[in-house]
Design an enzyme around this catalytic site. Sequence first.
Site, PDB file in Angstrom:
ATOM      1  N   CYS A 208      -1.519   9.280   3.101  1.00  0.00           N
ATOM      2  CA  CYS A 208      -1.418   8.799   1.718  1.00  0.00           C
ATOM      3  C   CYS A 208      -2.611   9.274   0.904  1.00  0.00           C
ATOM      4  CB  CYS A 208      -1.326   7.285   1.698  1.00  0.00           C
ATOM      5  SG  CYS A 208      -2.698   6.495   2.530  1.00  0.00           S
TER       6      CYS A 208
ATOM      7  N   GLU B  57       0.880  -1.177   0.000  1.00  0.00           N
ATOM      8  CA  GLU B  57       0.000   0.000   0.000  1.00  0.00           C
ATOM      9  C   GLU B  57       0.909   1.216   0.000  1.00  0.00           C
ATOM     10  OE1 GLU B  57      -3.362  -0.024   0.125  1.00  0.00           O
ATOM     11  OE2 GLU B  57      -3.763  -2.141   0.557  1.00  0.00           O
TER      12      GLU B  57
HETATM   13  P1  NAD Z   1       9.124   4.370   3.684  1.00  0.00           P
HETATM   14  O1  NAD Z   1       8.902   3.584   2.445  1.00  0.00           O
HETATM   15  O2  NAD Z   1      10.350   5.203   3.784  1.00  0.00           O
HETATM   16  O3  NAD Z   1       9.168   3.404   4.970  1.00  0.00           O
HETATM   17  C1  NAD Z   1       8.093   2.558   5.300  1.00  0.00           C
HETATM   18  C2  NAD Z   1       8.612   1.411   6.153  1.00  0.00           C
HETATM   19  O4  NAD Z   1       9.501   0.622   5.365  1.00  0.00           O
HETATM   20  C3  NAD Z   1       9.407   1.836   7.382  1.00  0.00           C
HETATM   21  O5  NAD Z   1       9.099   0.975   8.438  1.00  0.00           O
HETATM   22  C4  NAD Z   1      10.856   1.631   6.928  1.00  0.00           C
HETATM   23  O6  NAD Z   1      11.762   1.371   7.993  1.00  0.00           O
HETATM   24  C5  NAD Z   1      10.712   0.393   6.067  1.00  0.00           C
HETATM   25  N1  NAD Z   1      11.770   0.212   5.050  1.00  0.00           N
HETATM   26  C6  NAD Z   1      12.612   1.135   4.525  1.00  0.00           C
HETATM   27  N2  NAD Z   1      13.417   0.555   3.600  1.00  0.00           N
HETATM   28  C7  NAD Z   1      13.075  -0.752   3.542  1.00  0.00           C
HETATM   29  C8  NAD Z   1      13.505  -1.862   2.766  1.00  0.00           C
HETATM   30  N3  NAD Z   1      14.477  -1.750   1.840  1.00  0.00           N
HETATM   31  N4  NAD Z   1      12.898  -3.057   2.952  1.00  0.00           N
HETATM   32  C9  NAD Z   1      11.897  -3.207   3.851  1.00  0.00           C
HETATM   33  N5  NAD Z   1      11.441  -2.194   4.622  1.00  0.00           N
HETATM   34  C10 NAD Z   1      12.016  -0.974   4.462  1.00  0.00           C
HETATM   35  O7  NAD Z   1       7.816   5.248   3.890  1.00  0.00           O
HETATM   36  P2  NAD Z   1       7.557   6.345   5.004  1.00  0.00           P
HETATM   37  O8  NAD Z   1       8.304   7.578   4.655  1.00  0.00           O
HETATM   38  O9  NAD Z   1       7.726   5.742   6.349  1.00  0.00           O
HETATM   39  O10 NAD Z   1       5.988   6.591   4.826  1.00  0.00           O
HETATM   40  C11 NAD Z   1       5.455   7.544   3.951  1.00  0.00           C
HETATM   41  C12 NAD Z   1       4.934   6.878   2.704  1.00  0.00           C
HETATM   42  O11 NAD Z   1       3.960   5.896   3.048  1.00  0.00           O
HETATM   43  C13 NAD Z   1       4.220   7.832   1.781  1.00  0.00           C
HETATM   44  O12 NAD Z   1       4.589   7.588   0.454  1.00  0.00           O
HETATM   45  C14 NAD Z   1       2.748   7.505   1.996  1.00  0.00           C
HETATM   46  O13 NAD Z   1       1.909   7.844   0.929  1.00  0.00           O
HETATM   47  C15 NAD Z   1       2.813   6.032   2.216  1.00  0.00           C
HETATM   48  N6  NAD Z   1       1.609   5.555   2.882  1.00  0.00           N
HETATM   49  C16 NAD Z   1       0.724   4.775   2.191  1.00  0.00           C
HETATM   50  C17 NAD Z   1      -0.465   4.365   2.790  1.00  0.00           C
HETATM   51  C18 NAD Z   1      -1.461   3.529   2.048  1.00  0.00           C
HETATM   52  O14 NAD Z   1      -2.317   2.910   2.697  1.00  0.00           O
HETATM   53  N7  NAD Z   1      -1.430   3.469   0.734  1.00  0.00           N
HETATM   54  C19 NAD Z   1      -0.724   4.733   4.106  1.00  0.00           C
HETATM   55  C20 NAD Z   1       0.200   5.525   4.773  1.00  0.00           C
HETATM   56  C21 NAD Z   1       1.375   5.926   4.162  1.00  0.00           C
END
Ligand code: NAD
Length: 471
Positions: free
Chosen positions: A263, A229
Site C-alpha cells: 500500500c 486502512e
Molecule cells: P480487497 O479489498 O479486495 O480485499 C481485502 C479483504 O477484504 C480480503 O480478505 C477480502 O476477502 C475481503 N473482502 C472482500 N469483499 C468484502 C466485503 N464486501 N466485505 C468484507 N470483506 C470483504 O483488497 P486486496 O486486493 O486483498 O488487497 C489490496 C489492497 O489492500 C490494495 O488497495 C492495498 O493498497 C490495500 N492495502 C492497504 C494497506 C494499508 O495499511 N493501508 C496495507 C496493505 C494493503
Amino acid sequence: MNQSIEVRNPRTGKFDYVIIPPPPKLLAQQCHRLRRAQVRWQQLGLEGRIAALQEWKQAILAMRDRLTEALVNDTGRLSVSEMEIDSFVSSLDRWCKLAPDLLQESAKNTTIPFISLQPSAVPYPLVGVISPWNFPLLLSTIDTIPALIAGCAVIVKPSEIAPRFVAPLTTALNTVPKLREVLTFIEGAGATGYALIEHVDLVCFTGSVATGRKVAEAAAKNFIPAFVELGGKDPAIVLASADLELATSAILWGAVVNTGQSCLSIERIYVAESICEEFVKQLVLKAQKLKLAYPTVESGEIGPIIAERQAAIISDHLLDAVEKGAVVHCGGQIEELGGGWWFRPTVLTQVNHSMKIMTEETFGPIMPVMTFSTVEEAINLANDSIYGLSAAVFAGSEASAIEVAQQIDAGAISINDAALTAIMHEGEKNAFKFSGLGGSRMGSAAIKRFTRKKVFLIKTNTNKDPWWFDD
Ligand code: NAD
C-alpha cells in the site's frame, strides 16, 4: 457462502489449495463462543494474556520452516516472507513490553474536590480483522496482537488469495489452550468478510478503497467502530538539491520491494527538471541489476505478481501510459514464466496525470518519473490524488525537505528515505483522504483503539452537593 474456494499458487499458476468458508450458522456459533471466552481472557489479566501470547510465539518459532513454506506458497517470495515473520515476532514482543504502561489507568483529581474519578479501559468483546493478500501474515496480525493484549477476543478472516499460512499458525495456536479460546482464523472470501461484520463489536479492515467503503458502511449500520486502512498512490518528490545516489536507492526499494505490492509503495516520482536526466540514468542502472526470483525463490529479489487480477491491472496501466506517450526505459512488459506472472522493475518517463499510472493504484514494480520546474508545482502534483497514505521527500537539507512535506496531504512522509512506515511502527499517523479512516494503527496509542473508556465518578463526602434542590 460455504462453497469451497480453490487457491492459485502465484509461482505455478496451479490451483493447488482449497479453503472452505464456514456456513453462516457455524460463523455465528464461533463468534458466540469467542464472545463468551473473552470474559475469561479479560479476567486472566494482562500478565496472563502476555504469557499466552509469548507461548504462541514460541510455538510458531518452533515451526518457522513450515510457516515460511506456507507463506512462500501464498506469495511466491522468500525474503519478504522471512521479513514478515521477523516483523510479527518483534511486533508481538513490542506490544507485550509496552502494554503494561499503556493500559494502566489511575485515579484522577478533579475540579470538584469531593468527587474523584476512577477511569478504566474496557476491551471490546469481539474484534473482527479482515486482511489482504500482499503481506498475509503481517496484516492479519498487526491489529490482532494489540487487540488480544487489550483483552478482546479476535476473529480473523485473511484473504482468500493467500490463506495457506493460517494452517501453521493454527497448529501453533492449538498448543496454547487459553489463547485458542479467544483467537480464531476463518477461511473465506468477500461474503464471509461481510457476514463477519454482523457478529463483531469492532472491525479492523485492510484492503482496497472499494471494499473499505462497503465495510465502513456495514459497520456504521451496526454502530460499531471501523478502522479501515486502504490503498495509496504514494508520491516521492526529489528536489534539485537532493543526493541522487541516496534518492535513487531509496526510491527503488520503496517502489519495488515485494514487487510493488504494497500500500505504501512509491508509485509516482516527481523530479526537479535540472536533475531528472541523471536521476533516471541512475534509477535505471540500479533497477536493471535486480533479478526475478525465478526459476527459484533464491534467484533474485523480484517475486511474482501474487494476485492474478493484479497482473491484469498492472498491464492495463502500463499499456494506457505507453499509448498516451510514456517512454519505457527498462522492464515494461509482463512475462509468463512457469505459470506465474512476472514484471521486471520498470522506469517510465514522459508521463502525466491523464494516465492511470499516475492516478490509480497500480500495485506493481513500476516507477513513472515526471519532471517539475517549481517546488509549488511538485507539491500540487503530489496532492493531485484521491489518496493520502504516505509520501517521500528528498532534499539537500532536512529543513527544506520538511518544508515541502508539511504541504503534502498524507499521513506519513519519509524524509530523505522511502516507505519508512514499513519498517518503523512507532510513528503515529492517520491515513488521509480515501486511504483510510479511524485512529492510527501505528504508534503506542494504537492499542487504545481496542478499549472503551469507562469511568466511576465517586462522591467522597456525605455533604449535600451545592447543585441539589433545597430540602
Ligand atoms: P480487497 O479489498 O479486495 O480485499 C481485502 C479483504 O477484504 C480480503 O480478505 C477480502 O476477502 C475481503 N473482502 C472482500 N469483499 C468484502 C466485503 N464486501 N466485505 C468484507 N470483506 C470483504 O483488497 P486486496 O486486493 O486483498 O488487497 C489490496 C489492497 O489492500 C490494495 O488497495 C492495498 O493498497 C490495500 N492495502 C492497504 C494497506 C494499508 O495499511 N493501508 C496495507 C496493505 C494493503
